[in-house]
Enzyme design. Structure first.
Site, PDB file in Angstrom:
ATOM      1  NE  ARG A 170      11.602  22.554 -12.828  1.00 52.57           N
ATOM      2  CZ  ARG A 170      12.022  23.615 -12.161  1.00 52.57           C
ATOM      3  NH1 ARG A 170      11.518  23.895 -10.956  1.00 52.57           N
ATOM      4  NH2 ARG A 170      12.934  24.439 -12.665  1.00 52.57           N
TER       5      ARG A 170
ATOM      6  CB  CYS B 105      -0.406  19.233 -22.958  1.00 57.07           C
ATOM      7  SG  CYS B 105      -1.159  20.248 -24.236  1.00 57.07           S
TER       8      CYS B 105
ATOM      9  CD  GLU C 286      11.116  28.698 -12.070  1.00 58.59           C
ATOM     10  OE1 GLU C 286      11.402  27.647 -12.649  1.00 58.59           O
ATOM     11  OE2 GLU C 286      11.910  29.331 -11.375  1.00 58.59           O
TER      12      GLU C 286
ATOM     13  CD  GLU D  69      12.347  29.742  -7.527  1.00 56.20           C
ATOM     14  OE1 GLU D  69      13.317  29.562  -8.263  1.00 56.20           O
ATOM     15  OE2 GLU D  69      11.353  28.996  -7.486  1.00 56.20           O
TER      16      GLU D  69
ATOM     17  CD1 TRP E 243      19.427  26.518 -12.778  1.00 53.92           C
ATOM     18  CD2 TRP E 243      19.814  27.809 -14.558  1.00 53.92           C
ATOM     19  NE1 TRP E 243      19.143  27.813 -12.421  1.00 53.92           N
ATOM     20  CE2 TRP E 243      19.366  28.626 -13.498  1.00 53.92           C
ATOM     21  CE3 TRP E 243      20.117  28.419 -15.780  1.00 53.92           C
ATOM     22  CZ2 TRP E 243      19.210  30.010 -13.609  1.00 53.92           C
ATOM     23  CZ3 TRP E 243      19.975  29.795 -15.908  1.00 53.92           C
ATOM     24  CH2 TRP E 243      19.522  30.564 -14.821  1.00 53.92           C
TER      25      TRP E 243
ATOM     26  CD  GLU F  40      16.369  23.102  -8.799  1.00 53.87           C
ATOM     27  OE1 GLU F  40      16.169  23.407  -7.605  1.00 53.87           O
ATOM     28  OE2 GLU F  40      15.684  23.536  -9.737  1.00 53.87           O
ATOM     29  CD  GLN F  41      23.441  15.813  -6.836  1.00 54.97           C
ATOM     30  OE1 GLN F  41      24.503  15.424  -6.402  1.00 54.97           O
ATOM     31  NE2 GLN F  41      22.461  14.986  -7.150  1.00 54.97           N
ATOM     32  CG  MET F  42      26.095  20.129  -8.721  1.00 56.41           C
ATOM     33  SD  MET F  42      27.411  19.890  -7.497  1.00 56.41           S
ATOM     34  CE  MET F  42      28.728  20.855  -8.256  1.00 56.41           C
ATOM     35  CG  HIS F  43      20.232  26.012  -7.293  1.00 55.77           C
ATOM     36  ND1 HIS F  43      20.239  26.964  -6.310  1.00 55.77           N
ATOM     37  CD2 HIS F  43      19.544  26.546  -8.316  1.00 55.77           C
ATOM     38  CE1 HIS F  43      19.571  28.034  -6.729  1.00 55.77           C
ATOM     39  NE2 HIS F  43      19.153  27.806  -7.955  1.00 55.77           N
TER      40      HIS F  43
END
Ligand SMILES: [Zn+2]
Ligand SMILES: [Zn+2]
Ligand SMILES: [Zn+2]
Lengths: 639, 639, 639
Positions: free
Chosen positions: A105, A109, A144, A315, A323, A363-366
């Site tokens: 993501r 620029c 972000e 969030e 991460w 982000e599957q482990m988030h």
């Protein structure tokens, strides 16, 4: 203002038949806000011009009709794959000259005009469709900014834009050569198109060159953001916001914030302690599952300023993330503690990320509030409890603090450009000041250099403030009883030169920096009476009285009635002393707090938060581990 | 020779009206030399062919008429921006294949013929204009060759030049294949144009390939320098010089030095201790504000050899610098100590960098003798005092030392190419030998492999000398009473092969290296009787007597009457012992010195320099912290 | 099977007149095998099509007629320089986009079709010439696949091949989008040719994308290898083999192994301890000159599985090597110990690398059995002694072990792709299990997920096994009395999603991973009764009994009769306990061993190897330092 709770949700990740049940459960959990849409461009427009909003129509309707207010995100942080085919040169380029490719993501620029137009286009389409939708109660633009080091790009688009920016700033290349001191090392340019981006030089480029590029890069973020603001404003009355990050300082958040209605930020206490704070191992271990006791509050207070009073946590970490170098779980109680702490600092909404842990992709482990297979994750019950707490609290409004810190993004760019000593950086210095004030039980406001208010504060700290002109000095002195500058304040001009009037160049204080020293981490300069300075020493001369001296006899703190200058980067002990001296001077009560306990006053309450894993008794209050004690102020206690 | 003082000055940085006052103050400070011009190409020639020397004419006149002798620099280390437009391929290329861009300095590849011609052109123009100017008393060519890792370039220009160099060296590609052992891994070439530069290979390239490239790269520096020498020689009688750096070993300074009249170097004791010495934390802390007690002297002695007796300090650190990881100030007295120490080692001139701290560009945090706003910086009074000291001393001439170290740049390239153990490098080894000799109170000369003199020294050390042929062995044995080789001496041929005659391959000593071991930092091999070897072990066999043995019984030192071979990299204790044994053998007096005290004899004086922050009493002399005691030799003491 | 010894030899490096004497000395040393040819392409074919095999004919004849069996290598790891001219795009490309150039070895991309054809061509030519040669008793294909990180390439050839591979795997891009969860962050593709290689993305790419690329890259190695197998099979009856490396896991060795007859590997105990094991300083120091006591055995056992029972050590370290950070010599006895240990684990041949140390090129500091100038190196006599030992031992055949470890290369790729905690990796986890079993005196077999046999083992461990389907669970339960999974077992699908059935998703055990935590190195979670978990914690729920609990009350080990799940990464103490519990459960005798002593049973013998530098008395056996005691089993002792 009655604080509320929310959650981030991705209807496009789940079968449509789950949406209604999810909405019901959200409401049952006590949530009133739901953010959606910000990564879904490939579902809104699978191929160029093929618009598919029916699913989003239905999602908004399902959520809204369940009683939830929707924050709708523009999906511009995640341009689809086809966008790259249309604009092959839209990618940012890293400092080594490599394009930063598609596949995650933020692959754009900020200077690419074609992409900015695409973003305005999708924002317009969404604004036209949802701008008056009764369920859409706020808009988030992009996601972000600056995350993954994406503010700075060395692309051809950035190069051309930078040359134009310089032309606008300096008018003539001779003016630029003079302003930058390019005579040094024969770096003089003959025309603006000869000026390259300041990467890959043989040794360090001119700091004036780098700082200009940093200012330019920050401006590009504001311009990028404003392109969508300008499109959405006429199409909706709902507030516009963006979700900033923790310790990302690459662009001037105050400037972006001016175009928005609310500042929000993404608070990951455990991840941030792990990956972005200069603290020792023992501290990291003690707060491993809680986060640093000052990091969240620092950003709450900072973003309250960026949002001119209006701010959210968009969030909120609800469990282990994916991460950070190491990703432990929050201790029981911490999700509630973080939420109530945000409320204490004025959050209108605390929104958790995310509703249900995704079983796929990056982000599957988030963690979320639900596990991937739909079971309650540990945070869910704490959120429910927090909703009950908020119901009990009712209105929470902010008291103006007695103490403020002047925060200046450009100072961070300057000192990154030329740290002079490997241990010195702006955030670290400001954060140490903030921590010292909080350890003294004080509430703190942040100020930008543009908004020093009248009437003023008792104390304003401006450590490390790179550039200080006479107007700012004047406003500072007007704005408070005592202003405390240094170290490294007023040290350069906007063009990264040592000011002709000297450093810090104050008209109100006879105090000159004759020499600067930086020190390795194991060396410090002790102060007579206790404490020490580390990392950075301004060797001072001048007729202003020495309020503190180093043990070698040189000044550690000089000052007159309303203006002090600190000669070094204080260690914790010296900070305690300086804060005590300053508080005594301006007759400000302090409340020295034990390790890990923090205190925050609002109009109605005093919040005591215990970040430690052990119970604390303080001032006759028992605060359980990871717990918050909230005292009503009209039943005053000594707290 | 009566030593003098000087300063580096940049008239182009300051309004012309300041020049005369600056000149007067320089003279008042006791300075007699001033270096100018070496970064001012963009002011000499703002656009191609537009020559502007009037300002320089006036600057030289102002300085010269005040009584100062001018060192005029050619500005070729800082080609202007327009040069790049003329020669877009002139940039050096780094090991990753990236061009090293404009925006700082030294942005050129030594192999670029077009740029060499431009340098010859500007040197000719300057020579024609100032070659007979009575104020111009010396010429500096370029500035700090090799600084910022600029000797080695992977450009197309370098590639073509390397292929030609190889053809000249080897004649045929078959000869090269054999010399390099390219049969190994099928690396054989069919023609010279198939040979690439040795970067970006899958695993390490053939060390013979790398070493050839290192020799080539060194030669290119000498060729580059000589192009300006050849132009200037007919145009001036003033000496030609270059200012080398500390511990930059990427090119053969002896070879460049052969074309010049004087060697000068840029001495930054505090910066160098911080960024380029393998010493432990405690040592770094003890000497943080003084510099390492041997680093300056090492280079003084080395450059005395490079300059064939004639050498200066061209840039002497006068306060904190801007480029080391940490930049503390020198302790009071150190600027004078460094200056007098240089004089003790034979410096003709000690010149400070710079006159006034620049308020702009890359080095704005680099202290000068004056602050940016023209106040005296701490060093100024020490310089004035040094000038008085020199007036008192009068003539200082050098005594030839009893001990010499053979120093060989190519050995450093070889052992960088194949260190074999991460802790081993040539400089570190040689420096440890030098330190041991200085700790024993001995003065040391350096020799190149070309200039081992007759008649000889009492002792010559040649640790780590990569290549040793029978001619060199012969000259070495003729040149001294005792030659001490090893570890890793005579270990490879010029083409990086293990010699057919074995290692070290001495005809005068029955001693063979059968096996080599390298050790991690926490492991050492103890020697019977005390001391230990670290990093590197040559396991020796042969009939020469074992003078020392490791506790496992293997030889630690073998030797006969005039030739010893050390089997390992000695730690400090073992060095003490080896030096004592060697001194006893050749009947040389030693003067063991305490930590931080150093001793240097000239024809007239003995200098005692105290690098520590505490007073030292030694041999009935009291030496204050950071002070120098100078004893006249015709009033002999036991010192 | 009677184990034999061999050596690696490079006739092309030495004058032909030395060959016969070398062959005689090899035979005298007790060697019966000699490997040649694998780096000699430039001598077989100096220019394209110019075949020169006469020298190789003679070399084979000289060696063979001396009584040696030849292993002939195809030279495809070292394509000559002219190959690059023919196939300029054959080079692998690194993750930064740089081609990995000629100048060392392994400079090819596994996906380059043109180069694969060249390899098949040279293999065919060699097979036709030597396939029936009576001296050529085995063939080695290529050399050390994966060494120098060469499995993974980001070249254009790899890109095209990857896109086709994806098409073959997924059929449609929609299927791929779903399988990868590309809806997340709008990463959906419109066609296969839009899918790039997963390097240089802004932040981490989709782990499904990376894992697919890792699977693809592994497949390319198998395809590359098979191209030569297919050519050689019809041309020879000699076995085909490859020499694998230590801890190179980038490709599925089981898959490559299926096409070969024998697995061999290159065992460098001292280098591997130094450069590829996560052990503490004290351990590294204690075993500095011996290697880790479990590293060699681990690979012996693993490659025995890869070779389906048939395996060799093709390159055995005989002295210091050149490539580790530090390169000490083996302690006396270690070369023999390593050799006999290999035999104990079933090696058919132990072959030393290399016969004589080469005096040139990259490996000139790599010891051989002879020094460069032809003297015996220390290992030579140990090899001679080993040959005598083997003559005494006679037949050694392998006993099937009671315990097995399931080893799965894809799990390593998965956990490298998303380690989640910086301290976690698959090899480290499996190695810790292996070490625990060996410390308990147990012999261990390895199994791939494809070859869980019937009838079964007493114990099978499958720590960190990424993907577990019901078929595998079924076979596992059938294959042993007790299967021990976890931590991080059954954690993802083949497409890197969290399984819909949850983690680990076992039908035979009520045990769910609700939450995962990773911990920094200094933090561990203690277990009631002793021991602790580190790095990784699976927080478990479910109705299966808690066999162990953490001191916070959460489960540390859950299990039913035949199936256990471990919740964390055990430290050494916890492993001891788990192994003891499991052994007691299945009635398996254990033999707890002191530090550095290891035990291995074959059909005929019990081998006790002492990796320490001190004598050990264990169970009434005295084992000298670095020595092996071999007990005949039909004279049973308590050992
Ligand atoms: Zn985020
Ligand atoms: Zn310099
Ligand atoms: Zn190898």
């Amino acid at each position: 203002m009655k604080p509320e709770l929310g959650v981030c949700y991705y209807p496009e990740h789940w079968p449509e038949e789950m949406w209604a049940k999810d909405a019901t459960r959200m409401v049952e959990t006590g949530l009133t806000w739901v953010r959606i849409g910000e990564f879904a461009w490939s579902r809104m427009e699978p191929t160029p011009g093929d618009l598919r909003f029916d699913w989003l129509d239905r999602a908004i309707e399902v959520l809204g009709s369940a009683g939830l207010k929707v924050v709708l995100g523009t999906p511009t942080a995640t341009p689809p794959r086809w966008m790259l085919k249309k604009h092959p040169d839209m990618l940012a380029v890293d400092a080594q000259g490599q394009p930063r490719k598609f596949g995650s993501r933020r692959h754009y620029c900020f200077s690419h005009q074609g992409y900015i137009q695409e973003c305005a286009r999708i924002a317009r389409i969404m604004g036209e469709r949802y701008g008056r939708n009764p369920h859409v109660a706020a808009w988030q633009i992009d996601n972000e900014y600056g995350c993954h080091d994406t503010t700075i790009s060395y692309s051809q688009a950035a190069l051309r834009a930078f040359q134009h920016w310089l032309e606008a700033q300096y008018g003539s290349v001779d003016a630029l050569n003079t302003a930058w001191g390019n005579v040094f090392w024969s770096m003089e340019y003959g025309s603006f198109d000869q000026i390259d981006l300041p990467n890959l030089t043989v040794t360090e480029p001119n700091p004036a060159h780098v700082l200009a590029f940093r200012r330019f890069s920050s401006d590009q973020v504001a311009i990028f953001n404003k392109a969508q603001v300008d499109v959405l404003r006429p199409l909706t009355d709902a507030p516009l916001l963006h979700n900033y990050m923790g310790r990302i300082l690459d662009f001037d958040h105050f400037k972006v914030g001016e175009d928005l209605d609310i500042a929000t930020w993404d608070s990951y206490p455990i991840g941030f302690l792990s990956d972005r704070l200069e603290v020792d191992e023992a501290h990291k271990t003690a707060f491993l599952q809680q986060g640093d006791p000052d990091m969240q509050a620092f950003h709450h207070d900072l973003y309250r300023a960026v949002g001119r009073g209006r701010w959210w946590v968009m969030e909120q970490q609800p469990g282990p993330v994916n991460w950070a170098p190491f990703n432990p779980a929050p201790l029981p109680g911490m999700v509630r503690l973080w939420s109530l702490e945000a409320v204490a600092h004025g959050a209108e909404v605390v929104s958790y990320f995310r509703w249900r842990q995704a079983p796929f992709a990056q982000e599957q482990m988030h963690a979320g509030l639900l596990t991937p297979n739909d079971k309650p994750a540990p945070a869910l019950s704490e959120v429910r409890q927090t909703a009950d707490d908020l119901a009990q609290l009712g209105t929470v409004t902010q008291t103006r603090a007695d103490v403020a810190i002047l925060f200046d993004y450009a100072s961070d760019w300057a000192w990154q450009t030329q740290p002079q000593g490997a241990g010195f950086n702006y955030f670290r210095l400001v954060f140490s000041a903030y921590r010292a004030l909080r350890r003294a039980g004080l509430s703190v406001d942040f100020l930008s250099t543009r908004d020093i208010p009248e009437p003023g504060y008792k104390l304003i700290f401006a450590p490390g403030l790179a550039t200080l002109d006479s107007d700012l000095e004047h406003r500072l002195l007007q704005g408070c009883d005592l202003a405390i500058l240094g170290p490294r304040s007023g040290a350069i001009t906007r063009d990264f030169q040592i000011p002709k009037a000297g450093r810090p160049g104050l008209s109100g204080l006879s105090c000159d920096v004759d020499l600067v020293e930086t020190l390795p981490p194991n060396v410090h300069r002790t102060v007579d009476g206790g404490g020490a300075a580390r990392h950075w020493i301004d060797r001072l001369s001048g007729t202003a009285p020495d309020l503190l001296t180093f043990t070698d006899g040189t000044p550690a703190l000089k000052g007159t009635d309303g203006l002090w200058y600190l000669a070094g980067f204080p260690d914790e002990h010296l900070w305690v002393w300086v804060v005590e001296m300053a508080a005594a001077k301006v007759k400000l009560d302090i409340h020295p707090l034990p390790e890990g306990l923090r205190r925050r006053e609002t109009d109605q309450y005093v919040f005591l938060t215990n970040y430690t894993a052990a119970p604390i008794n303080w001032n006759n209050h028992d605060i359980a581990p990871c717990d918050v004690v909230i005292l009503k102020k009209n039943a005053p206690r000594k707290g």
